[in-house]
Design a protein around this motif. Structure first.
Motif, PDB file in Angstrom:
ATOM      1  N   THR A 133      35.578  44.965  41.333  1.00  0.00           N
ATOM      2  CA  THR A 133      35.789  44.908  39.890  1.00  0.00           C
ATOM      3  C   THR A 133      35.823  43.446  39.485  1.00  0.00           C
ATOM      4  O   THR A 133      36.549  42.648  40.071  1.00  0.00           O
ATOM      5  N   THR A 134      35.010  43.128  38.483  1.00  0.00           N
ATOM      6  CA  THR A 134      34.960  41.758  37.992  1.00  0.00           C
ATOM      7  C   THR A 134      35.341  41.723  36.518  1.00  0.00           C
ATOM      8  O   THR A 134      35.268  42.734  35.829  1.00  0.00           O
ATOM      9  N   ASP A 135      35.728  40.554  36.056  1.00  0.00           N
ATOM     10  CA  ASP A 135      36.017  40.401  34.637  1.00  0.00           C
ATOM     11  C   ASP A 135      34.716  40.070  33.898  1.00  0.00           C
ATOM     12  O   ASP A 135      33.642  40.024  34.509  1.00  0.00           O
ATOM     13  N   GLY A 138      32.469  37.516  35.374  1.00  0.00           N
ATOM     14  CA  GLY A 138      31.967  37.761  36.715  1.00  0.00           C
ATOM     15  C   GLY A 138      32.915  37.371  37.826  1.00  0.00           C
ATOM     16  O   GLY A 138      32.557  37.395  38.998  1.00  0.00           O
ATOM     17  N   GLN A 139      34.155  37.033  37.486  1.00  0.00           N
ATOM     18  CA  GLN A 139      35.143  36.657  38.497  1.00  0.00           C
ATOM     19  C   GLN A 139      35.729  37.925  39.146  1.00  0.00           C
ATOM     20  O   GLN A 139      36.134  38.848  38.454  1.00  0.00           O
ATOM     21  N   LEU A 140      35.762  37.927  40.479  1.00  0.00           N
ATOM     22  CA  LEU A 140      36.303  39.054  41.217  1.00  0.00           C
ATOM     23  C   LEU A 140      37.766  39.276  40.874  1.00  0.00           C
ATOM     24  O   LEU A 140      38.569  38.348  40.904  1.00  0.00           O
ATOM     25  N   LYS A 141      38.111  40.530  40.552  1.00  0.00           N
ATOM     26  CA  LYS A 141      39.500  40.889  40.253  1.00  0.00           C
ATOM     27  C   LYS A 141      40.077  41.788  41.341  1.00  0.00           C
ATOM     28  O   LYS A 141      41.218  41.634  41.739  1.00  0.00           O
ATOM     29  N   VAL A 142      39.304  42.757  41.795  1.00  0.00           N
ATOM     30  CA  VAL A 142      39.792  43.720  42.783  1.00  0.00           C
ATOM     31  C   VAL A 142      38.640  44.149  43.686  1.00  0.00           C
ATOM     32  O   VAL A 142      37.512  44.303  43.231  1.00  0.00           O
ATOM     33  N   LEU A 143      38.954  44.351  44.947  1.00  0.00           N
ATOM     34  CA  LEU A 143      38.033  44.923  45.913  1.00  0.00           C
ATOM     35  C   LEU A 143      38.742  46.134  46.507  1.00  0.00           C
ATOM     36  O   LEU A 143      39.838  46.002  47.051  1.00  0.00           O
ATOM     37  N   TYR A 144      38.131  47.330  46.367  1.00  0.00           N
ATOM     38  CA  TYR A 144      38.765  48.534  46.908  1.00  0.00           C
ATOM     39  C   TYR A 144      37.708  49.408  47.551  1.00  0.00           C
ATOM     40  O   TYR A 144      36.657  49.620  46.964  1.00  0.00           O
ATOM     41  N   PRO A 145      37.980  49.953  48.733  1.00  0.00           N
ATOM     42  CA  PRO A 145      39.136  49.679  49.575  1.00  0.00           C
ATOM     43  C   PRO A 145      38.977  48.361  50.327  1.00  0.00           C
ATOM     44  O   PRO A 145      37.899  48.023  50.769  1.00  0.00           O
ATOM     45  N   SER A 146      40.087  47.681  50.457  1.00  0.00           N
ATOM     46  CA  SER A 146      40.109  46.444  51.237  1.00  0.00           C
ATOM     47  C   SER A 146      40.534  46.796  52.663  1.00  0.00           C
ATOM     48  O   SER A 146      40.778  47.962  52.979  1.00  0.00           O
ATOM     49  N   GLN A 147      40.665  45.807  53.524  1.00  0.00           N
ATOM     50  CA  GLN A 147      41.073  46.057  54.908  1.00  0.00           C
ATOM     51  C   GLN A 147      42.466  46.665  55.006  1.00  0.00           C
ATOM     52  O   GLN A 147      42.793  47.324  55.986  1.00  0.00           O
TER      53      GLN A 147
END
Length: 162
Positions: A133-135, A138-147
């Motif tokens: 998910t980016t704003d 284009g800045q990354l806000k969330v990565l799911y699922p993460s490690q």
């Protein structure tokens, strides 16, 4: 195209139509308050911009918390499912909801129609694709699922690059 609608429309057109529907249903049921999805319309009143999720082709696929898209509707022939969980309050709650949903779906692969396990090991595969998910810049806000997500003691989880 909004879910259960026949034509494409702007967010403002959909919002106005849903306000009219909400008022009609409220009067028809002789209630003082709105129910169902209509109870969330107040969140968008007076706003110039509306939240939405878009696919890679820039088509609107969700207008949270109001409705989804007719093009992404689940049918009996659906094999791929996009699940969206949103919150303006707490990201952890969203991740917990998704973790629990994925866990329950994965457990469902090992049960029969009655919900009971038949004791045999089934070879089913649930593929969960990572989403970023980016704003608007284009800045990354969330990565799911993460490690750190999807850590289940009762299921075998394998991670791989696609």
């Amino acid at each position: 195209m909004p879910l259960s609608k026949q034509n494409e429309m702007t967010a403002m057109e959909l919002f106005s139509q849903m306000q009219k529907e909400a008022e009609f249903l409220r009067k028809e049921k002789k209630r003082n308050t709105y129910s169902g999805v209509h109870k969330f319309l107040y969140l968008l009143e007076g706003k110039e911009l509306f939240p939405c999720l878009r696919d890679e082709a820039d088509n609107v696929i969700s207008f949270p918390p109001i409705t989804n898209s007719e093009t992404t509707k689940i049918t009996s022939e659906s094999v791929d499912v996009f699940v969206e969980v949103t919150s303006s309050v707490n990201l952890k709650w969203c991740k917990d909801v998704l973790d629990n949903l994925i866990h329950e779906v994965a457990l469902g692969f090992n049960t029969d129609d009655s919900g009971e396990s038949d004791g045999t090991e089934k070879k089913c595969r649930l593929l969960v694709q990572q989403v970023k998910t980016t704003d608007s810049q284009g800045q990354l806000k969330v990565l799911y699922p993460s490690q750190t997500d999807l850590q289940f003691s009762d299921l075998d989880t394998k991670r791989s690059q696609i």
